[in-house]
Write a protein that holds these residues in place. Structure first.
Motif, short mmCIF file in Angstrom:
data_model
loop_
_atom_site.label_atom_id
_atom_site.label_comp_id
_atom_site.label_asym_id
_atom_site.label_seq_id
_atom_site.Cartn_x
_atom_site.Cartn_y
_atom_site.Cartn_z
N LYS A 248 0.93 -1.23 -0.09
CA LYS A 248 -0.03 0.06 -0.07
C LYS A 248 0.94 1.17 0.04
CE LYS A 248 -3.95 1.99 2.39
NZ LYS A 248 -4.90 1.87 3.55
N ASP A 249 0.31 2.18 -0.69
CA ASP A 249 1.34 3.51 -0.95
C ASP A 249 0.99 4.32 0.55
OD1 ASP A 249 2.99 5.35 -1.84
OD2 ASP A 249 1.33 6.63 -2.79
N PHE A 250 2.27 5.03 0.77
CA PHE A 250 2.09 5.93 2.07
C PHE A 250 2.80 7.15 1.73
CE2 PHE A 250 6.05 3.66 2.13
CZ PHE A 250 6.90 4.52 2.71
N VAL A 251 2.37 8.26 2.48
CA VAL A 251 2.75 9.51 2.39
C VAL A 251 3.73 9.78 3.59
CG1 VAL A 251 1.01 10.63 3.48
CG2 VAL A 251 2.25 11.97 1.88
N ILE A 252 4.64 10.72 3.73
CA ILE A 252 5.46 11.22 4.72
C ILE A 252 5.04 12.62 4.96
CG2 ILE A 252 7.71 11.68 5.46
CD1 ILE A 252 8.72 9.53 3.71
N THR A 253 4.65 12.95 5.98
CA THR A 253 4.30 14.00 6.74
C THR A 253 5.10 14.47 7.81
OG1 THR A 253 2.41 13.40 8.28
CG2 THR A 253 1.73 13.76 6.02
#
Length: 292
Positions: A2-7
Motif C-alpha cells: 500500500k502506498d504511504f505519504v510522509i508528513t
C-alpha cells in the motif's frame, strides 16, 4: 504494498523547494505577534519576524491545531494512502501529543487506516535530516515499517550543535535564570547547546565571544561525527536571520569535513521565538552518545 505519504510539521526547517518536490505534507506550528496568529496561510518573512524581535517584540508559540491535524490526515486516508508522520521532539512541544491523539482518533474511526507517528526527539534540520532519509528510503522501495525500523535504530545518530547570540531569549523560555542571562551578557558569554537523547535542549558548556562560539560548534561537530566523518552525508546549517555568520560556519565545516555537502536555511519562527535572532545551529549525522 500500500502506498504511504510522509508528513511532518513546520519545525523541520526543510527548504520549501524540497518539501514541494518530494510531496512532504506539512502540519503547521503557530506563533503570535502583536495579537496576530501566524503559521498557516499568513506568515511574516524571516527578516520581518527576526527584526520584530530585535525591536523588542516577544512572540509566543503554539503547537499544531487538532482540527488541522484531523483534516490533513483525513485527506490522505480518503486518498487511500497510509501515513508516516515524523514529528518535532515531544520533549520540546505538545505537537507530538496532538498528532498522536489525532492519529489514534482517526484510526479508531477508519479501521483500515495506518498512521504511524514517529517522535524524532530532535528539532529543526535535525528533524529535517530524518525526513530526508525517510524520503530516500521510500524512493528506494522500502516499506513504511522498514523506514520506521531504520529511524528507530538510528535516531540517536542525528545530532545538533547550537549556539545563540542573546541569552535573554533562553531566559524567557526558562532555560537559564535571569541573573545568569544578565551576568553572561555583561561578559559576552555564549552558550553551546545540544539536543540530548531525551530530545531536550541542554547545555554543553559556554565560551566567550561570538566567533569562539561558532568555531566551537564546528569543532564539536567534527568530534561528534566520529567514524561518520569520512562519509558525512548532508550537513545542515540553520540560522536566526544571520546569513553572514551561517556562511562563515559553512566555510569552517568545509575545512573540517572533506567534500561536505552543506545546506543552509533559516530557523522557523516557532523555534526562533525561543532561540532569537543570531542563533546558529549545525545538524548532522554522528554519535549522540556524548553525555551532557
Amino acid at each position: 504494498m500500500k502506498d504511504f505519504v510522509i508528513t511532518t510539521d513546520s519545525n523541520c526547517d526543510l527548504l520549501p523547494e524540497y518539501i514541494k518536490e518530494k510531496g512532504v505534507g506539512i502540519i503547521p506550528h503557530y506563533y503570535e505577534l502583536n495579537d496576530t496568529v501566524y503559521g498557516e496561510e499568513v506568515n511574516l518573512t524571516p527578516k520581518e519576524f527576526y527584526d520584530s524581535m530585535r525591536n523588542g517584540l516577544m512572540p509566543t508559540t503554539m503547537a499544531s491545531n487538532p482540527a488541522v491535524i484531523h483534516s490533513t490526515f483525513l485527506k490522505y486516508i480518503n486518498e487511500g494512502t497510509d501515513i508516516l508522520h515524523i514529528s518535532f521532539s515531544s520533549a520540546l512541544s505538545g505537537g507530538y501529543s496532538n498528532v498522536a491523539a489525532g492519529a489514534r482518533e482517526l484510526c479508531e474511526e477508519y479501521t483500515e487506516a495506518v498512521i504511524i507517528v514517529f517522535d524524532t526527539l530532535n528539532a529543526s534540520l535535525g528533524q529535517g535530516l530524518m525526513i530526508m532519509k525517510a524520503v530516500e528510503l521510500k524512493e528506494a522501495g522500502k516499506s513504511l515499517t522498514e523506514i520506521v525500523q531504520w529511524l528507530e535504530s538510528h535516531r540517536e545518530n542525528f545530532c545538533v550543535q547550537f549556539t545563540v547570540d542573546n541569552l535573554f531569549h533562553l531566559q524567557r523560555g526558562g532555560r537559564i535564570s535571569k541573573m545568569t542571562a544578565i551576568v553572561g551578557s555583561m561578559i559576552n558569554i555564549k552558550p553551546i547547546l545540544v539536543i540530548n537523547e531525551e530530545g531536550r535542549l541542554v547545555s554543553a558548556g559556554t565560551v566567550r565571544g561570538r566567533k569562539k562560539s561558532l568555531s566551537t560548534i564546528v569543532s564539536n561537530m567534527a568530534e561528534q561525527m566520529g567514524s561518520f566523518i569520512d562519509n558525512p552525508g548532508t550537513i545542515c546549517v540553520v540560522h536566526g536571520d544571520a546569513a553572514e555568520d551561517a556562511e562563515h560556519v559553512v566555510k569552517l565545516i568545509k575545512e573540517k569535513v572533506k567534500d561536505a555537502h552543506v545546506i543552509v536555511n533559516v530557523i522557523s519562527p516557532s523555534i526562533g521565538a525561543h532561540s532569537g535572532p543570531g542563533a546558529i545551529g549545525i545538524c548532522f549525522f554522528g554519535e549522540r552518545s556524548v553525555n551532557y
